[in-house]
Design a protein around this motif. Structure first.
Motif, PDB file in Angstrom:
ATOM      1  N   LEU A  64       0.828  -1.202   0.000  1.00  0.00           N
ATOM      2  CA  LEU A  64       0.000   0.000   0.000  1.00  0.00           C
ATOM      3  C   LEU A  64       0.865   1.255   0.000  1.00  0.00           C
ATOM      4  CD1 LEU A  64      -2.815   1.287   0.192  1.00  0.00           C
ATOM      5  CD2 LEU A  64      -2.651   1.097   2.683  1.00  0.00           C
ATOM      6  N   THR A  65       1.976   1.213   0.755  1.00  0.00           N
ATOM      7  CA  THR A  65       2.840   2.396   0.861  1.00  0.00           C
ATOM      8  C   THR A  65       3.511   2.813  -0.445  1.00  0.00           C
ATOM      9  OG1 THR A  65       4.557   0.906   1.732  1.00  0.00           O
ATOM     10  CG2 THR A  65       3.292   2.192   3.327  1.00  0.00           C
ATOM     11  N   PRO A  66       3.714   1.923  -1.440  1.00  0.00           N
ATOM     12  CA  PRO A  66       4.362   2.384  -2.668  1.00  0.00           C
ATOM     13  C   PRO A  66       3.625   3.499  -3.414  1.00  0.00           C
ATOM     14  CG  PRO A  66       4.565   0.015  -2.547  1.00  0.00           C
ATOM     15  CD  PRO A  66       3.672   0.427  -1.414  1.00  0.00           C
ATOM     16  N   PRO A 258     -10.018   6.196   0.356  1.00  0.00           N
ATOM     17  CA  PRO A 258      -9.510   7.456  -0.211  1.00  0.00           C
ATOM     18  C   PRO A 258      -8.407   7.234  -1.255  1.00  0.00           C
ATOM     19  CG  PRO A 258      -9.605   7.589   2.185  1.00  0.00           C
ATOM     20  CD  PRO A 258      -9.806   6.151   1.817  1.00  0.00           C
ATOM     21  N   VAL A 259      -7.587   6.186  -1.067  1.00  0.00           N
ATOM     22  CA  VAL A 259      -6.504   5.923  -2.012  1.00  0.00           C
ATOM     23  C   VAL A 259      -7.078   5.470  -3.352  1.00  0.00           C
ATOM     24  CG1 VAL A 259      -4.356   4.673  -2.396  1.00  0.00           C
ATOM     25  CG2 VAL A 259      -5.040   5.256  -0.064  1.00  0.00           C
ATOM     26  N   ILE A 260      -8.039   4.562  -3.293  1.00  0.00           N
ATOM     27  CA  ILE A 260      -8.677   4.086  -4.526  1.00  0.00           C
ATOM     28  C   ILE A 260      -9.405   5.239  -5.219  1.00  0.00           C
ATOM     29  CG2 ILE A 260     -10.480   2.565  -5.441  1.00  0.00           C
ATOM     30  CD1 ILE A 260      -9.724   0.590  -3.199  1.00  0.00           C
ATOM     31  N   MET A 495       3.020   3.070 -11.034  1.00  0.00           N
ATOM     32  CA  MET A 495       3.652   1.846 -10.545  1.00  0.00           C
ATOM     33  C   MET A 495       3.202   1.586  -9.111  1.00  0.00           C
ATOM     34  SD  MET A 495       5.684  -0.501 -11.810  1.00  0.00           S
ATOM     35  CE  MET A 495       6.722   0.237 -13.091  1.00  0.00           C
ATOM     36  N   GLY A 496       3.063   2.653  -8.343  1.00  0.00           N
ATOM     37  CA  GLY A 496       2.510   2.523  -7.002  1.00  0.00           C
ATOM     38  C   GLY A 496       1.083   2.026  -7.036  1.00  0.00           C
ATOM     39  N   GLY A 497       0.318   2.413  -8.070  1.00  0.00           N
ATOM     40  CA  GLY A 497      -1.045   1.921  -8.228  1.00  0.00           C
ATOM     41  C   GLY A 497      -1.087   0.425  -8.469  1.00  0.00           C
ATOM     42  N   PHE A 498      -0.123  -0.071  -9.236  1.00  0.00           N
ATOM     43  CA  PHE A 498      -0.041  -1.514  -9.474  1.00  0.00           C
ATOM     44  C   PHE A 498       0.197  -2.247  -8.158  1.00  0.00           C
ATOM     45  CE2 PHE A 498       2.517  -5.343 -10.498  1.00  0.00           C
ATOM     46  CZ  PHE A 498       1.614  -6.004 -11.307  1.00  0.00           C
ATOM     47  N   PHE A 499       1.053  -1.669  -7.316  1.00  0.00           N
ATOM     48  CA  PHE A 499       1.313  -2.289  -6.030  1.00  0.00           C
ATOM     49  C   PHE A 499       0.142  -2.087  -5.060  1.00  0.00           C
ATOM     50  CE2 PHE A 499       5.780  -1.656  -7.553  1.00  0.00           C
ATOM     51  CZ  PHE A 499       6.037  -3.014  -7.731  1.00  0.00           C
ATOM     52  N   LEU A 500      -0.662  -1.032  -5.275  1.00  0.00           N
ATOM     53  CA  LEU A 500      -1.878  -0.864  -4.481  1.00  0.00           C
ATOM     54  C   LEU A 500      -2.838  -2.014  -4.757  1.00  0.00           C
ATOM     55  CD1 LEU A 500      -3.934   0.693  -2.729  1.00  0.00           C
ATOM     56  CD2 LEU A 500      -4.581   1.969  -4.785  1.00  0.00           C
ATOM     57  N   ASN A 506      -3.424  -8.804  -1.482  1.00  0.00           N
ATOM     58  CA  ASN A 506      -2.721  -9.438  -0.366  1.00  0.00           C
ATOM     59  C   ASN A 506      -3.591  -9.499   0.880  1.00  0.00           C
ATOM     60  OD1 ASN A 506      -0.464  -9.761  -1.937  1.00  0.00           O
ATOM     61  ND2 ASN A 506       0.669  -8.056  -1.062  1.00  0.00           N
ATOM     62  N   LYS A 507      -4.281  -8.406   1.158  1.00  0.00           N
ATOM     63  CA  LYS A 507      -5.163  -8.386   2.328  1.00  0.00           C
ATOM     64  C   LYS A 507      -6.299  -9.384   2.151  1.00  0.00           C
ATOM     65  CE  LYS A 507      -6.822  -7.350   6.229  1.00  0.00           C
ATOM     66  NZ  LYS A 507      -6.175  -7.920   7.422  1.00  0.00           N
ATOM     67  N   LEU A 508      -6.841  -9.439   0.939  1.00  0.00           N
ATOM     68  CA  LEU A 508      -7.906 -10.407   0.651  1.00  0.00           C
ATOM     69  C   LEU A 508      -7.396 -11.837   0.833  1.00  0.00           C
ATOM     70  CD1 LEU A 508     -10.788 -10.942  -0.277  1.00  0.00           C
ATOM     71  CD2 LEU A 508     -10.009 -10.736  -2.654  1.00  0.00           C
ATOM     72  N   SER A 509      -6.114 -12.068   0.514  1.00  0.00           N
ATOM     73  CA  SER A 509      -5.545 -13.411   0.696  1.00  0.00           C
ATOM     74  C   SER A 509      -5.558 -13.807   2.166  1.00  0.00           C
ATOM     75  CB  SER A 509      -4.116 -13.467   0.141  1.00  0.00           C
ATOM     76  OG  SER A 509      -3.187 -12.847   1.013  1.00  0.00           O
TER      77      SER A 509
END
Length: 556
Positions: A64-66, A258-260, A495-500, A506-509
């Motif tokens: 999320l931080t990227p 808010p990030v999305i 690129m940060g969006g891709f990692f978002l 990951n959280k869903l996993s």
């Protein structure tokens, strides 16, 4: 003869290899450390379900931080400083996890890793993409990312072997500290190769309409913190229960809103030339979340399968050599207690009613075959050697190393014939292939009579083999896709969006893995994962024509 790849590639390759060595070493033993009983065993003694939730939250936050780290690299710090800052923070976090047993300091060390990854991860991927933006390397960008991705997996492969040695020989703490040493070694290699990519690390000049740092902080970062606090407190205060299963899950999902919203707003605010590319990127972000939700269960559900349901016994021919190298765990069948159980490993109890997690007794021998049980009982005075559970985490990177040249070769062959699929087609294909790995695990469940007997490690090897083919079609292609389509002023941010998207997946996993004990028939657990990936595949197919058209119009 023209050079196909830039001179900076080997240095970025080994920098990322050692960075991922540290990160995946942590992930390989993270859940095992959390669920290991306290005291002599040296773990934290956390229940399985809670461990899955903590793991899912941790890996989610590292991706999320990227979004903020990528932005700061683009506009404020520059790529070189961001990589150094991120690397140092991660090294300190890895070492802190190994040193501190106190939970607040343990979580503080995890926070350093999370923040450090935010600076490091999107930046080094963007820097690699910048090198391939130059001629004569542009046509080989997909191959470059595949090679880079293989470096990641070499680190992920060797780290579990080192982790097994360190924790068997010394302990959990020393294994975690080794991850920090690997990260620092990566920074040394990065420094040596600076001259080959310093020219590609120049920050993009400001343009009219650029998103400002103050806008990021006030419209994204601060609202995300406020939303996270609301998610942490309000549901339990108002509803008396969590909305999404746990307090930290509620907080994470609220914080993501808010990030999305920010990334979606980029599409509506973009100019007509940028809008199609940003829309295509958001579409790929959406469908890739489903992939990560299943793929990242390697640290939870599949680790549990390896730990409890897979025959990890070592053959006599390699027993002594591996034991002398501290690459296998030594167990004693004679010291075991016969548990009373309700088909759930977490609920097994001894004669006094205490769970085996509470007493620290090992439960590996609960579901060995009757044939194996007779053998153990007749030799109960002999030590039993088992492969460390984390060694199974090296199966996936092994397959990546073995299959990457083949996949790259297939794409090259199709390219020569003018039939190579465009990047979006590769990504959708990867989703479908990954779904098939879930069916392999359904077969494993039936082979073990739903956990009544341990199954061969070949089931995990086969399952990881299938998922790896899907991974190679999707993950490095996703990085390449972002690098190709992102507007120059937004490259690191996207690129940060891709990692978002990776973060949410990951959280869903973790959420999915925490439902493991809700399924009496474990085959149904893997069928749910299969269904999610088939849904994502169909969603991708519905968008594929438009995505491929955008790729062609952008010159790729």
């Amino acid at each position: 003869m023209k050079t196909k790849h830039p001179k900076g590639l080997p240095f970025l390759f080994f920098t990322e290899m050692w960075e991922r060595f540290g990160y995946y070493l942590i992930l390989g033993i993270f859940v095992l450390y959390l669920i290991e009983p306290q005291g002599v065993a040296g773990g934290l003694g956390i229940p399985d379900k809670d461990a899955d939730d903590i793991f899912g939250t941790f890996i989610a936050l590292t991706y999320l931080t990227p979004f903020l780290g990528g932005f700061l690299a683009d506009r404020v710090l520059g790529y070189i400083k961001s990589i150094y800052l991120g690397g140092v923070l991660m090294a300190a976090g890895y070492i802190g996890v190994g040193v501190f047993k106190d939970l607040p300091l343990f979580y503080g060390s995890l926070a350093l890793i999370i923040i450090g990854n935010g600076f490091f991860k999107p930046t080094i991927s963007t820097l690699l993409g910048n090198l391939y933006s130059e001629e004569p390397y542009k046509a080989n960008k997909d191959s470059g990312y595949n090679i880079f991705y293989m470096g990641i997996n070499i680190g992920a492969f060797i780290c579990n072997i080192i982790a097994a040695f360190m924790r068997n020989k010394f302990g959990w703490g020393e294994a975690f500290i080794t991850a920090g040493v690997g990260m620092l070694l990566g920074l040394v290699i990065f420094t040596i190769g600076l001259k080959h990519y310093r020219h590609a690390a120049i920050m993009k000049p400001s343009q009219e309409g650029d998103t400002k740092l103050s806008e990021i902080l006030m419209k994204v970062f601060v609202p995300a913190i406020i939303a996270g606090v609301i998610g942490w407190f309000v549901p339990t205060m108002v509803l008396g229960t969590n909305i999404f299963g746990s307090t930290n899950t509620d907080a994470f999902i609220f914080a993501c809103v808010p990030v999305i919203y920010f990334y979606v707003s980029l599409y509506f605010k973009s100019n007509p030339l940028e809008k199609p590319a940003i829309g295509a990127l958001l579409s790929i972000f959406l469908i890739s979340m489903f992939f990560w939700a299943v793929f990242k269960q390697n640290g939870t559900a599949l680790t549990r399968w390896a730990n409890y349901y897979t025959d990890r016994s070592v053959s006599e021919s390699v027993e002594k050599p591996l034991a002398s190298l501290y690459l296998v765990e030594e167990k004693s069948y004679a010291d075991k207690e016969t548990p009373i159980f309700d088909e759930q490993f977490r609920s097994q109890k001894d004669a006094e009613g205490k769970t085996l997690k509470e007493t620290g007794k090992d439960i590996y021998f609960r579901n060995v075959s009757s044939e194996k049980k007779s053998e153990l009982e007749s030799n109960s005075d002999k030590p039993v050697f088992l492969y460390n559970t984390e060694l199974f985490q090296s199966i996936n990177p092994f397959w990546v190393i073995a299959l990457t040249p083949i996949i790259v070769g297939v794409w090259a062959m199709l390219r020569k014939r003018g039939k190579e699929p465009l990047t979006p087609s590769k990504i959708v294909l990867g989703l479908f292939i990954t779904s098939l790995s879930c069916l392999v695990m359904v077969g494993a469940v039936y082979a073990g009579n739903n956990g009544a007997e341990k199954v061969s490690a070949l089931w995990l090897i086969a399952g990881y083999g299938v998922v790896t083919i899907g991974e190679l079609c999707l993950s490095p292609m996703g990085l390449s896709f972002v690098s190709k389509l992102s507007p120059a002023r937004l490259t690191a941010l996207m690129m940060g969006g891709f990692f978002l998207a990776n973060s949410v997946g990951n959280k869903l996993s973790g959420i999915l893995a925490s439902t493991w004990y809700n399924y009496e028939n474990k085959a149904n657990y893997f069928l749910v994962n299969f269904g999610l990936l088939i849904f994502a595949t169909l969603l991708g197919l519905s968008m594929l024509k438009r995505l491929n058209k955008i790729m062609k119009e952008s010159g790729h």
